[in-house]
Write a protein that holds these residues in place. Structure first.
Motif, PDB file in Angstrom:
ATOM      1  N   VAL A  44       0.791  -1.299  -0.046  1.00  0.00           N
ATOM      2  CA  VAL A  44       0.111   0.023  -0.082  1.00  0.00           C
ATOM      3  C   VAL A  44       0.833   1.352  -0.112  1.00  0.00           C
ATOM      4  CG1 VAL A  44      -1.600   1.318   1.446  1.00  0.00           C
ATOM      5  CG2 VAL A  44      -2.104  -1.036   1.035  1.00  0.00           C
ATOM      6  N   VAL A  45       1.914   1.276   0.983  1.00  0.00           N
ATOM      7  CA  VAL A  45       2.923   2.393   0.787  1.00  0.00           C
ATOM      8  C   VAL A  45       3.340   2.719  -0.291  1.00  0.00           C
ATOM      9  CG1 VAL A  45       5.036   3.212   2.125  1.00  0.00           C
ATOM     10  CG2 VAL A  45       2.944   2.297   3.352  1.00  0.00           C
ATOM     11  N   ASP A  46       3.777   1.628  -0.918  1.00  0.00           N
ATOM     12  CA  ASP A  46       4.313   1.569  -2.278  1.00  0.00           C
ATOM     13  C   ASP A  46       3.702   2.210  -3.607  1.00  0.00           C
ATOM     14  OD1 ASP A  46       7.253   1.125  -2.034  1.00  0.00           O
ATOM     15  OD2 ASP A  46       6.734  -1.218  -2.626  1.00  0.00           O
ATOM     16  N   ALA A  47       2.401   1.768  -3.334  1.00  0.00           N
ATOM     17  CA  ALA A  47       1.231   2.375  -4.191  1.00  0.00           C
ATOM     18  C   ALA A  47       0.844   3.792  -4.126  1.00  0.00           C
ATOM     19  CB  ALA A  47      -0.160   1.407  -4.224  1.00  0.00           C
ATOM     20  N   VAL A  48       1.007   4.290  -2.752  1.00  0.00           N
ATOM     21  CA  VAL A  48       0.502   5.583  -2.323  1.00  0.00           C
ATOM     22  C   VAL A  48       1.770   6.408  -3.040  1.00  0.00           C
ATOM     23  CG1 VAL A  48       0.108   7.482  -0.786  1.00  0.00           C
ATOM     24  CG2 VAL A  48      -1.028   5.112  -0.551  1.00  0.00           C
ATOM     25  N   ASP A  49       2.987   5.828  -2.600  1.00  0.00           N
ATOM     26  CA  ASP A  49       4.256   6.586  -3.033  1.00  0.00           C
ATOM     27  C   ASP A  49       4.283   6.706  -4.722  1.00  0.00           C
ATOM     28  OD1 ASP A  49       6.852   7.866  -2.626  1.00  0.00           O
ATOM     29  OD2 ASP A  49       7.474   6.023  -3.822  1.00  0.00           O
ATOM     30  N   GLU A  50       3.672   5.726  -5.313  1.00  0.00           N
ATOM     31  CA  GLU A  50       3.829   5.763  -6.693  1.00  0.00           C
ATOM     32  C   GLU A  50       3.135   7.060  -7.470  1.00  0.00           C
ATOM     33  OE1 GLU A  50       2.845   3.132 -10.715  1.00  0.00           O
ATOM     34  OE2 GLU A  50       2.928   2.412  -8.486  1.00  0.00           O
ATOM     35  N   SER A  76      -9.873  -1.597   0.542  1.00  0.00           N
ATOM     36  CA  SER A  76     -10.027  -0.485   1.662  1.00  0.00           C
ATOM     37  C   SER A  76      -9.574  -0.971   3.016  1.00  0.00           C
ATOM     38  CB  SER A  76     -11.678  -0.617   1.757  1.00  0.00           C
ATOM     39  OG  SER A  76     -12.100   0.374   2.646  1.00  0.00           O
ATOM     40  N   ARG A  77      -9.601  -2.482   3.318  1.00  0.00           N
ATOM     41  CA  ARG A  77      -9.193  -2.882   4.613  1.00  0.00           C
ATOM     42  C   ARG A  77      -7.617  -2.870   4.645  1.00  0.00           C
ATOM     43  NH1 ARG A  77     -12.698  -7.091   3.399  1.00  0.00           N
ATOM     44  NH2 ARG A  77     -11.239  -8.353   2.697  1.00  0.00           N
ATOM     45  N   ILE A  78      -7.018  -3.193   3.433  1.00  0.00           N
ATOM     46  CA  ILE A  78      -5.306  -3.203   3.532  1.00  0.00           C
ATOM     47  C   ILE A  78      -5.235  -1.541   3.867  1.00  0.00           C
ATOM     48  CG2 ILE A  78      -3.309  -3.473   2.383  1.00  0.00           C
ATOM     49  CD1 ILE A  78      -4.641  -5.722   0.935  1.00  0.00           C
ATOM     50  N   VAL A  79      -5.839  -0.641   3.093  1.00  0.00           N
ATOM     51  CA  VAL A  79      -5.442   0.845   3.330  1.00  0.00           C
ATOM     52  C   VAL A  79      -5.885   1.326   4.529  1.00  0.00           C
ATOM     53  CG1 VAL A  79      -6.134   3.151   2.797  1.00  0.00           C
ATOM     54  CG2 VAL A  79      -5.739   1.564   0.866  1.00  0.00           C
ATOM     55  N   ALA A  80      -6.947   0.657   5.179  1.00  0.00           N
ATOM     56  CA  ALA A  80      -7.230   1.116   6.769  1.00  0.00           C
ATOM     57  C   ALA A  80      -5.931   0.669   7.618  1.00  0.00           C
ATOM     58  CB  ALA A  80      -8.582   0.509   6.892  1.00  0.00           C
ATOM     59  N   GLU A  81      -5.385  -0.530   7.376  1.00  0.00           N
ATOM     60  CA  GLU A  81      -4.364  -1.128   8.128  1.00  0.00           C
ATOM     61  C   GLU A  81      -2.942  -0.110   8.049  1.00  0.00           C
ATOM     62  OE1 GLU A  81      -2.416  -3.001  11.087  1.00  0.00           O
ATOM     63  OE2 GLU A  81      -4.454  -3.498  10.475  1.00  0.00           O
ATOM     64  N   ALA A  82      -3.041   0.588   6.809  1.00  0.00           N
ATOM     65  CA  ALA A  82      -1.597   1.247   6.526  1.00  0.00           C
ATOM     66  C   ALA A  82      -2.067   2.624   7.355  1.00  0.00           C
ATOM     67  CB  ALA A  82      -1.566   1.691   5.059  1.00  0.00           C
ATOM     68  N   VAL A  83      -3.308   3.111   7.443  1.00  0.00           N
ATOM     69  CA  VAL A  83      -3.562   4.182   8.013  1.00  0.00           C
ATOM     70  C   VAL A  83      -3.381   3.893   9.689  1.00  0.00           C
ATOM     71  CG1 VAL A  83      -5.515   5.772   8.725  1.00  0.00           C
ATOM     72  CG2 VAL A  83      -5.112   5.155   6.274  1.00  0.00           C
ATOM     73  N   LYS A  84      -3.863   3.014  10.044  1.00  0.00           N
ATOM     74  CA  LYS A  84      -3.915   2.663  11.513  1.00  0.00           C
ATOM     75  C   LYS A  84      -2.312   2.587  11.753  1.00  0.00           C
ATOM     76  CE  LYS A  84      -5.182  -1.232  14.581  1.00  0.00           C
ATOM     77  NZ  LYS A  84      -5.510  -2.538  14.475  1.00  0.00           N
ATOM     78  N   TYR A  87       1.315   4.858   8.401  1.00  0.00           N
ATOM     79  CA  TYR A  87       2.129   5.209   7.268  1.00  0.00           C
ATOM     80  C   TYR A  87       1.324   5.942   6.332  1.00  0.00           C
ATOM     81  CZ  TYR A  87       4.821   1.784   9.683  1.00  0.00           C
ATOM     82  OH  TYR A  87       5.694   0.712  10.519  1.00  0.00           O
ATOM     83  N   VAL A  88       0.245   5.980   6.271  1.00  0.00           N
ATOM     84  CA  VAL A  88      -0.571   6.527   5.318  1.00  0.00           C
ATOM     85  C   VAL A  88      -1.708   7.436   6.085  1.00  0.00           C
ATOM     86  CG1 VAL A  88      -2.386   6.321   3.387  1.00  0.00           C
ATOM     87  CG2 VAL A  88      -0.177   4.846   3.237  1.00  0.00           C
ATOM     88  N   ARG A  89      -2.040   8.530   5.351  1.00  0.00           N
ATOM     89  CA  ARG A  89      -3.119   9.386   6.020  1.00  0.00           C
ATOM     90  C   ARG A  89      -4.271   9.530   4.798  1.00  0.00           C
ATOM     91  NH1 ARG A  89       0.708  13.401   7.855  1.00  0.00           N
ATOM     92  NH2 ARG A  89       1.352  14.448   5.881  1.00  0.00           N
ATOM     93  N   THR A 105       2.548   9.522   5.286  1.00  0.00           N
ATOM     94  CA  THR A 105       2.877  10.275   6.313  1.00  0.00           C
ATOM     95  C   THR A 105       4.550  10.331   6.396  1.00  0.00           C
ATOM     96  OG1 THR A 105       3.234   8.461   7.858  1.00  0.00           O
ATOM     97  CG2 THR A 105       1.046   9.346   7.815  1.00  0.00           C
ATOM     98  N   PRO A 106       5.203  11.095   7.391  1.00  0.00           N
ATOM     99  CA  PRO A 106       6.571  11.094   7.518  1.00  0.00           C
ATOM    100  C   PRO A 106       7.282   9.806   7.801  1.00  0.00           C
ATOM    101  CG  PRO A 106       5.951  12.942   8.488  1.00  0.00           C
ATOM    102  CD  PRO A 106       4.564  12.091   7.957  1.00  0.00           C
ATOM    103  N   GLU A 107       6.515   8.895   8.412  1.00  0.00           N
ATOM    104  CA  GLU A 107       6.744   7.631   8.785  1.00  0.00           C
ATOM    105  C   GLU A 107       6.561   6.668   7.752  1.00  0.00           C
ATOM    106  OE1 GLU A 107       8.292   6.019  11.593  1.00  0.00           O
ATOM    107  OE2 GLU A 107       8.620   8.230  12.126  1.00  0.00           O
ATOM    108  N   GLY A 108       5.516   6.936   6.937  1.00  0.00           N
ATOM    109  CA  GLY A 108       5.443   6.311   5.587  1.00  0.00           C
ATOM    110  C   GLY A 108       6.636   6.538   4.657  1.00  0.00           C
ATOM    111  N   ARG A 109       7.040   7.521   4.489  1.00  0.00           N
ATOM    112  CA  ARG A 109       8.154   8.073   3.530  1.00  0.00           C
ATOM    113  C   ARG A 109       9.357   7.168   4.161  1.00  0.00           C
ATOM    114  NH1 ARG A 109       8.919   8.728  -0.989  1.00  0.00           N
ATOM    115  NH2 ARG A 109       6.938   9.841  -1.002  1.00  0.00           N
ATOM    116  N   LYS A 110       9.754   7.279   5.519  1.00  0.00           N
ATOM    117  CA  LYS A 110      10.738   6.369   6.099  1.00  0.00           C
ATOM    118  C   LYS A 110      10.794   5.156   5.414  1.00  0.00           C
ATOM    119  CE  LYS A 110      11.458   9.357  10.139  1.00  0.00           C
ATOM    120  NZ  LYS A 110      11.361   9.340  11.617  1.00  0.00           N
TER     121      LYS A 110
END
Length: 151
Positions: A44-50, A76-84, A87-89, A105-110
């Motif tokens: 999810v983090v990779d997809a959002v970064d793209e 939606s469930r996987i994104v919710a986990e990334a938000v929780k 790493y993603v907002r 988020t900054p943590e997601g960027r790391k």
């Protein structure tokens, strides 16, 4: 393209897909950088970064789901986990306040930075005995292949 060359490309792509499906690089990044993240959240983090596919678009849950090859409810469930996980907002759309888009988020960027370093280290190792010209040519041809492939 000769049938022999096409056969070699097809076999190599199958081997590459198998390796990617085992998520070796994602697991290596998690292990090497001691990242407290699940491999699915890493995707999810990779997809959002793209980022979005087209200028003016916003990163949505639906686009993440499509990139991960999962249905909307699973996405939606996987994104919710990334938000929780932090790493993603979810952010209100600038175009329409009723819509939500996603950003790191900054943590997601790391996490993205650590994962990219790991992947690049593994790729550099695989091409360790290649010349700079060979690496550049491979990068050019691979980008051309990926951009021409809509499978």
């Amino acid at each position: 393209m000769s049938e022999e060359a096409l056969d070699a490309v097809e076999r190599s792509m199958v081997k590459l897909r198998r390796g990617m499906s085992r998520q070796r690089l994602g697991r290596a990044a998690i292990r090497e950088h001691n990242l407290p993240v699940d491999v699915q959240v890493l995707h999810v983090v990779d997809a959002v970064d793209e980022g979005p596919d087209h200028p003016g678009e916003e990163m949505s849950v639906g686009l993440v789901a499509a990139r991960l090859g999962v249905d909307a409810s699973r996405g939606s469930r996987i994104v919710a986990e990334a938000v929780k996980s932090g790493y993603v907002r979810r952010v209100a759309s600038q175009e329409d306040g009723r819509r939500i888009h996603l950003e790191l988020t900054p943590e997601g960027r790391k996490v993205v930075d650590a994962t990219r370093r790991t992947r690049q280290e593994h790729f550099a190792k695989a091409m360790g005995d290649w010349t700079g010209e060979e690496r550049a040519e491979f990068a050019r041809l691979l980008a051309r292949f990926v951009n021409g492939y809509d499978g």
